[in-house]
Design a protein around this motif. Structure first.
Motif, PDB file in Angstrom:
ATOM      1  N   MET A 299       0.822  -1.208   0.000  1.00 29.62           N
ATOM      2  CA  MET A 299       0.000   0.000   0.000  1.00 29.62           C
ATOM      3  C   MET A 299       0.859   1.262   0.000  1.00 29.62           C
ATOM      4  O   MET A 299       0.503   2.272  -0.627  1.00 29.62           O
ATOM      5  N   ALA A 300       1.983   1.215   0.697  1.00 25.07           N
ATOM      6  CA  ALA A 300       2.875   2.383   0.731  1.00 25.07           C
ATOM      7  C   ALA A 300       3.446   2.667  -0.656  1.00 25.07           C
ATOM      8  O   ALA A 300       3.495   3.825  -1.097  1.00 25.07           O
ATOM      9  N   VAL A 301       3.874   1.614  -1.353  1.00 24.47           N
ATOM     10  CA  VAL A 301       4.393   1.791  -2.716  1.00 24.47           C
ATOM     11  C   VAL A 301       3.291   2.325  -3.626  1.00 24.47           C
ATOM     12  O   VAL A 301       3.510   3.240  -4.429  1.00 24.47           O
ATOM     13  N   GLY A 302       2.082   1.759  -3.496  1.00 22.03           N
ATOM     14  CA  GLY A 302       0.963   2.238  -4.293  1.00 22.03           C
ATOM     15  C   GLY A 302       0.652   3.699  -4.033  1.00 22.03           C
ATOM     16  O   GLY A 302       0.360   4.467  -4.961  1.00 22.03           O
ATOM     17  N   ALA A 303       0.735   4.123  -2.769  1.00 24.46           N
ATOM     18  CA  ALA A 303       0.453   5.513  -2.408  1.00 24.46           C
ATOM     19  C   ALA A 303       1.471   6.460  -3.034  1.00 24.46           C
ATOM     20  O   ALA A 303       1.120   7.536  -3.540  1.00 24.46           O
ATOM     21  N   VAL A 304       2.735   6.063  -3.012  1.00 27.20           N
ATOM     22  CA  VAL A 304       3.786   6.901  -3.606  1.00 27.20           C
ATOM     23  C   VAL A 304       3.579   7.053  -5.113  1.00 27.20           C
ATOM     24  O   VAL A 304       3.681   8.152  -5.670  1.00 27.20           O
ATOM     25  N   LEU A 305       3.275   5.938  -5.781  1.00 33.25           N
ATOM     26  CA  LEU A 305       3.066   5.987  -7.231  1.00 33.25           C
ATOM     27  C   LEU A 305       1.847   6.842  -7.586  1.00 33.25           C
ATOM     28  O   LEU A 305       1.880   7.627  -8.543  1.00 33.25           O
ATOM     29  N   ALA A 329       1.075  -2.775  -7.688  1.00 35.54           N
ATOM     30  CA  ALA A 329       1.577  -2.662  -6.317  1.00 35.54           C
ATOM     31  C   ALA A 329       0.494  -2.995  -5.302  1.00 35.54           C
ATOM     32  O   ALA A 329       0.708  -3.777  -4.369  1.00 35.54           O
ATOM     33  N   VAL A 330      -0.689  -2.415  -5.488  1.00 34.64           N
ATOM     34  CA  VAL A 330      -1.795  -2.671  -4.565  1.00 34.64           C
ATOM     35  C   VAL A 330      -2.248  -4.121  -4.660  1.00 34.64           C
ATOM     36  O   VAL A 330      -2.580  -4.759  -3.650  1.00 34.64           O
ATOM     37  N   LEU A 392      -4.685   6.151   1.071  1.00 34.15           N
ATOM     38  CA  LEU A 392      -4.040   4.843   0.936  1.00 34.15           C
ATOM     39  C   LEU A 392      -2.865   4.726   1.907  1.00 34.15           C
ATOM     40  O   LEU A 392      -2.617   3.656   2.475  1.00 34.15           O
ATOM     41  N   LEU A 393      -2.166   5.837   2.115  1.00 30.20           N
ATOM     42  CA  LEU A 393      -1.055   5.835   3.072  1.00 30.20           C
ATOM     43  C   LEU A 393      -1.564   5.622   4.495  1.00 30.20           C
ATOM     44  O   LEU A 393      -0.915   4.942   5.300  1.00 30.20           O
TER      45      LEU A 393
END
Length: 410
Positions: A299-305, A329-330, A392-393
């Motif tokens: 979820m963290a990677v998805g939030a950054v993207l 990612a999600v 999301l973060l």
């Protein structure tokens, strides 16, 4: 069949039997996601046929998800008492009725009733699906089962546009709904013929324990903080998905001048990347103990993207690619998410917990378009994506909170 019998059977069943159960549950799950789009895909038709505006159309989906969310929380109790299989068959029958009703509607009131009916059918699926998977699939294969479950859901979303676009153009939208009813009827026949693979044990209470006041109340699980942390995770993560599904096409067109077709293909790519991520995530979930950490990282990677897409720093092509990668990612976190919920679930309360927790999904779908719709009305397109990334973060914290409280509970 007793709980002991089922549990021992699940521990030693052959791969073919596990695969059959996973396939049947996946088919049912795909049909529920297909139902999410029974009405939205025909919104342009309804606007033309019945003179509706966007607010009225939005209320249709709010109706769907409110009924589904409330029904899902209640369905878990019924699953634990009656078993998953009866509710699965009833849900398929409700979908058949919803499709037939949609083919006959003559106005807005009829559409509201169809939305409520479809939402009621959708309400049973998560407590039903996960009760069957947790009881009938071998423990060592559950990670793969959860991966297939999420993947088939995405495929259900992907199939609906093709189904209605193709049949709607050739036989008309009303007949397309009749065809959808026939499809659900065929799926119901398959499930009935394979019903022995879908049986689950029910929660049986000891009368003596009740007489002595020692029996645990059906609502006791609601006192567990971990259950509400799970609910919060689903609420937050689904709000982000709702933004992508509802507004990403408009955002891409407004921020980068992308054509409607290209923007739509980007959302399709997002869903397909999400399905691919779930496939990969199944192997990770099957080999990882700390499910909450896998979910948090994904979820963290998805939030950054997603935040990167919202900054407006990327060109159109890069934004489309990164947005699709967000789905991957999600998606990786999907199977571990379901394992995380399983670990947090008290014994004998699978249906109730999954029903309540997954009602957070419906709640997120219901409220997200209202909140972020106000952003869109003001032309805050980049801020809408940034806001979705922030939500999301926040779900990262919820996932880690679930992990901490699960450890304490055990």
């Amino acid at each position: 069949m007793t709980a002991t019998t089922l549990d021992s059977t699940a521990a030693s069943v052959p791969l073919q039997q596990d695969a059959t159960v996973i396939g049947l549950v996946g088919l049912a799950h795909a049909s529920s996601h297909f139902a999410h789009l029974l009405l939205p895909l025909l919104f342009p038709v309804f606007m033309k046929e019945f003179g509706l505006n966007f607010s009225e159309l939005g209320l249709l989906m709010t109706t769907f998800f409110v009924v589904s969310g409330v029904g899902q929380a209640c369905a878990g109790f019924v699953v634990d008492r009656l078993g998953a299989r009866p509710l699965l068959f009833v849900a398929m029958g409700i979908f058949i009725a919803a499709c037939i009703g949609a083919s006959l509607v003559t106005g807005y009131v009829g559409l509201i009733l169809v939305a409520a009916l479809a939402g009621l059918g959708n309400a049973t699926f998560h407590p039903v699906d996960f009760t069957i998977l947790n009881q009938r699939v071998s423990a060592q294969r559950l990670g793969y089962a959860f991966s297939a479950h999420g993947l088939t859901g995405n495929l259900g979303w992907a199939a609906a546009p093709v189904f209605f676009a193709g049949l709607g153009a050739s036989i008309g939208w009303r007949n397309a709904y009749v065809a959808a009813a026939l499809m659900y009827a065929l799926i119901l026949v398959v499930l009935v013929l394979q019903r022995d693979k879908l049986s689950t044990h029910v929660v049986r209470h000891d009368p003596q324990a009740h007489a002595n006041g020692k029996a645990e109340h059906d609502l006791a699980f609601m006192k567990l903080p971990v259950v509400w942390w799970c609910f919060g995770f689903f609420l937050l993560s689904t709000m982000t998905l709702a933004v992508v599904q509802s507004f990403a096409v408009s955002i891409l067109k407004a921020m980068h001048g992308i054509s409607f077709e290209a923007a739509t293909y980007t959302i399709t790519a997002y869903m397909l990347c999400g399905a691919t991520g779930m496939f990969v995530g199944g192997f990770i979930a099957a080999r990882t103990i700390n499910s909450d950490r896998v979910v948090a990282i994904a979820m963290a990677v998805g939030a950054v993207l997603l935040a990167l897409c919202g900054t407006g720093l990327l060109n159109a092509q890069a934004t489309m690619v990164i947005l699709a990668a967000t789905g991957f990612a999600v998606g990786i976190g999907g199977p571990s998410r379901d394992m995380m919920i399983k670990k947090a679930t008290p014994k004998g309360a699978t249906g109730r917990v999954y029903g309540l927790v997954y009602s957070g999904l419906d709640t997120g779908f219901a409220i997200s378009p209202i909140i972020f719709g106000m952003f869109m009305d003001r032309g805050w397109y980049g801020a809408t994506l940034l806001g979705a990334a922030l939500v999301l973060l926040l779900s990262v914290g919820a996932a880690l909170g679930v992990g901490v409280r699960t450890v304490k509970a055990h």
